[in-house]
Every structure is written in structure tokens, then in C-alpha cells.
Design a protein around this motif. Structure first.
Motif, PDB file in Angstrom:
ATOM      1  N   TYR A 168      70.753   1.793  64.098  1.00 24.53           N
ATOM      2  CA  TYR A 168      71.234   0.893  63.056  1.00 24.53           C
ATOM      3  C   TYR A 168      72.591   0.288  63.403  1.00 24.53           C
ATOM      4  N   THR A 169      73.368   0.947  64.237  1.00 20.05           N
ATOM      5  CA  THR A 169      74.592   0.305  64.718  1.00 20.05           C
ATOM      6  C   THR A 169      74.243  -0.941  65.513  1.00 20.05           C
ATOM      7  N   THR A 170      73.253  -0.820  66.389  1.00 17.48           N
ATOM      8  CA  THR A 170      72.818  -1.975  67.178  1.00 17.48           C
ATOM      9  C   THR A 170      72.182  -3.042  66.288  1.00 17.48           C
ATOM     10  N   ALA A 171      71.345  -2.618  65.324  1.00 17.36           N
ATOM     11  CA  ALA A 171      70.654  -3.569  64.455  1.00 17.36           C
ATOM     12  C   ALA A 171      71.624  -4.381  63.608  1.00 17.36           C
ATOM     13  N   LEU A 172      72.705  -3.743  63.156  1.00 15.68           N
ATOM     14  CA  LEU A 172      73.639  -4.412  62.248  1.00 15.68           C
ATOM     15  C   LEU A 172      74.844  -5.013  62.955  1.00 15.68           C
ATOM     16  N   LEU A 173      75.277  -4.378  64.060  1.00 15.70           N
ATOM     17  CA  LEU A 173      76.538  -4.773  64.693  1.00 15.70           C
ATOM     18  C   LEU A 173      76.383  -5.196  66.149  1.00 15.70           C
ATOM     19  N   MET A 174      75.182  -5.230  66.630  1.00 13.41           N
ATOM     20  CA  MET A 174      74.827  -5.727  67.955  1.00 13.41           C
ATOM     21  C   MET A 174      75.202  -4.770  69.092  1.00 13.41           C
ATOM     22  N   ASN A 175      76.431  -4.313  69.137  1.00  9.51           N
ATOM     23  CA  ASN A 175      76.881  -3.469  70.240  1.00  9.51           C
ATOM     24  C   ASN A 175      77.067  -2.028  69.772  1.00  9.51           C
ATOM     25  N   ASN A 176      76.451  -1.092  70.481  1.00 10.45           N
ATOM     26  CA  ASN A 176      76.495   0.318  70.093  1.00 10.45           C
ATOM     27  C   ASN A 176      77.725   0.985  70.699  1.00 10.45           C
ATOM     28  N   THR A 177      78.874   0.705  70.115  1.00  8.08           N
ATOM     29  CA  THR A 177      80.137   1.272  70.571  1.00  8.08           C
ATOM     30  C   THR A 177      80.646   2.304  69.573  1.00  8.08           C
ATOM     31  N   ALA A 178      81.631   3.093  70.000  1.00 14.07           N
ATOM     32  CA  ALA A 178      82.220   4.083  69.099  1.00 14.07           C
ATOM     33  C   ALA A 178      82.840   3.408  67.882  1.00 14.07           C
ATOM     34  N   ALA A 179      83.536   2.301  68.091  1.00 14.84           N
ATOM     35  CA  ALA A 179      84.167   1.588  66.974  1.00 14.84           C
ATOM     36  C   ALA A 179      83.127   1.075  65.990  1.00 14.84           C
ATOM     37  N   ASN A 180      82.010   0.563  66.514  1.00 11.81           N
ATOM     38  CA  ASN A 180      80.963   0.057  65.623  1.00 11.81           C
ATOM     39  C   ASN A 180      80.257   1.179  64.884  1.00 11.81           C
TER      40      ASN A 180
END
Length: 316
Positions: free
Chosen positions: A30-42
Motif C-alpha cells: 500500500y505504500t507503493t500503491a498510494l505513494l509510488m516509491n516504497n521508501t522508509a519515509a513513505n
């Protein structure tokens, strides 16, 4: 603002989120789905959104149409009236500060709802509110499998108490109170587009860990030892179906008394603040979020109102 744009992105995720691979954690997907990049900050941003919404209710506009009253809002669970606010405001002597009885601790001393509406835990980094909210971000991040957590200061690993029973043992929480809490967490996830299929195991896990009386000690945080986790310990709470160990819960359930001058803690009393690098979680630029929204909108095909309608039945 950015976090309002994120809710619009959530509304457009639609059918795409129904295809989460079984080998990808909820947090990562869901981090990728909502924020595109799967980073710690996201990942920190995602958990901030979900936790803050669970605590105070919907504060992002628009959202996908799921109504989240919030943990601090009085409500009902299975026909029983629930008001959890006094546990947070210090209205009850219910916090474990290391003594033999509960103390009154104000966990809304960092600005209350105002900073949460700004996607922050508190207005400072030393208040009880800051410690509680950042620990919630970290704890739920571990439960949801945030793979980037602990890799940088953008999203620290959880370092709080390892026994949720010890934290909550003076609260005497009922099945309705615990059920209401879990429901708000789950509705918050649904409000950002998390599917019913993904929410059901989360609700079941939370109920199993925290909602069953006499539950045996278990490990929740992989870096911490096994400990008692049940926070539902009064007679209304269902007893654990397997490996029940009532003798391990030495504290008898006692309803907390109203706060007065003799049972009020005068300062921050549990642990130390965990550094998060910044009190405001950051994520992708608003332009990138707008692009993700436009692209995902073409795939919208799932009505999330159905998730809200049937979710409570999935929990306990």
C-alpha cells in the motif's frame, strides 16, 4: 496539502489493490500503491495517516467515503456504549507508570488533535502524546510488515514496551472497548483504500493478540522477547481458544478510578521519545502524487463503501 492529495490517490486505487501479491506485505504494497516509491519515509507517512485517522477520525479530504469516527470519539460496539477518551486525556487513573496501581497520564499534552490533522504526532518531541503516537506508528509498522522500517532515521524500529498487557493492565478494558479500538484501526485502513480481503487478517490478528483473555505469551516485535499481550482482561473478554494461561496474568481486573490530585503523573512517565528525524513525515512530491492519482483513476472499479458495511463482522 500533500496528505489531502494522498486520500484522493487512495480513492483512485480501486481494483489495483485487490491484486496484492501474497508474498508482499500490506505496508510495502500500500505504500507503493498510494505513494509510488516504497521508501522508509513513505512507509512512515502511510502509518502516520492510518494511525492519526484511527485516533481522531477522518481528517483527509476527500477520502474514499469510509466514515471513521475515531478512537477518541464516543460510540458503540455491538450495542454497548464506548468512550475511550478518558484513557487518553488523563481522566482515569489507568496508566502503568511502574507502580502497583494506575496513574493519570495526559496523552493529549502535545497539542491534541491539531497536530494530528497536520500529519504530525504532536507539537513537540518530548510530550506523552509524541511518545505514544510515534510508538504507535512504529508498532503498527512492524505488525503490517514495513520492510524499510529501521533502515534509517526516516522510520525507526519500535523500541517501546514489549508487553501490551503490562502497558494496559490498569485499564480494565472490556470486549466492547477493545473491539471498538480495533474497528477504528481497520476502518482507517479502509478509508485509504485497503481491501476487505487485506483487512480481515489484520482484524483477526489484532483480536487474537489483544482481545482474548488469558492469551499465552508470544512474540510480536521480532527483536523483543516473548511477553503477555492481552489487553482485554475483564469477564466480558473471550478466553483464548488455545494455550490459555490465566495464571500468568497476576493482576486482577479492577475498574480504574477517576483521576484526582493523588494519582496524577506530573510529567512524561513512560520511556523516552524515539527520534524520527523529523516530526512531520514526508513523502513524494505533490506533482508525483497527482500523476499517480490520474493514472490510478482509470482503474477505479471497486466500491469501498461495501468494506465499511461489512467490516465489523470480520473482527471478533
Amino acid at each position: 496539502m500533500l496528505f489531502k492529495s494522498l486520500a484522493l490517490t487512495a480513492a483512485a486505487v480501486g481494483s489495483a489493490v485487490a491484486q496484492r501479491p501474497s508474498n508482499e506485505s500490506l505496508c510495502d504494497y500500500y505504500t507503493t500503491a498510494l505513494l509510488m516509491n516504497n521508501t522508509a519515509a513513505n512507509q512512515m507517512t502511510l502509518l502516520t495517516l492510518v494511525v492519526n485517522t484511527a485516533v481522531i477520525g477522518n481528517y483527509t479530504t476527500p477520502n474514499v467515503g469510509i466514515m471513521v469516527p475515531g478512537i477518541l470519539t464516543p460510540g458503540t460496539f455491538n450495542g454497548t456504549e464506548v468512550n475511550l477518551a478518558p484513557y487518553f486525556s488523563g481522566g482515569l487513573a489507568s496508566s502503568n507508570t511502574g507502580g502497583s496501581s494506575g496513574m493519570s497520564v495526559n496523552f493529549l499534552d502535545g497539542g491534541g488533535a491539531a497536530p494530528l490533522k497536520m500529519n504530525m504526532p504532536a507539537n513537540d518531541t518530548t510530550s506523552n502524546q509524541y511518545i505514544l503516537l510515534t510508538h504507535l506508528y512504529e508498532y503498527f509498522g512492524t505488525l503490517l510488515g514495513c520492510s524499510m522500517q529501521g533502515t534509517s532515521n526516516d522510520y525507526p524500529a519500535y523500541s517501546g514496551d514489549n508487553s501490551m498487557y503490562e502497558v494496559h493492565k490498569f485499564m480494565d478494558l472490556s470486549a466492547a472497548e477493545v473491539g471498538y479500538f480495533i474497528t477504528q484501526v481497520a476502518l482507517s485502513g479502509a478509508s485509504f483504500g485497503v481491501t476487505a480481503d487485506d483487512l480481515q487478517p489484520v482484524g483477526t490478528a489484532l483480536s487474537t493478540l489483544f482481545g482474548h483473555r488469558c492469551a499465552a505469551a508470544t512474540v510480536v516485535i521480532p527483536t523483543q522477547p516473548s511477553a503477555l499481550q492481552a489487553i482485554c482482561i475483564d469477564d466480558t473478554c473471550p478466553i483464548a481458544a488455545t494455550s490459555a494461561d490465566c495464571a500468568a496474568y497476576t493482576m486482577a481486573a479492577v475498574e480504574p478510578v477517576s483521576a484526582n490530585s493523588s494519582n496524577m503523573a506530573s510529567s512524561t512517565t513512560r520511556g523516552t521519545a524515539t527520534s524520527t528525524g523529523s516530526s512531520t513525515a514526508t513523502a513524494t512530491s505533490s506533482g508525483a502524487v497527482a500523476t499517480a492519482t490520474k493514472n490510478a483513476a482509470a482503474q477505479l472499479g471497486v466500491g469501498m463503501a461495501a468494506v465499511a458495511g461489512g467490516f465489523a463482522a470480520l473482527l471478533l
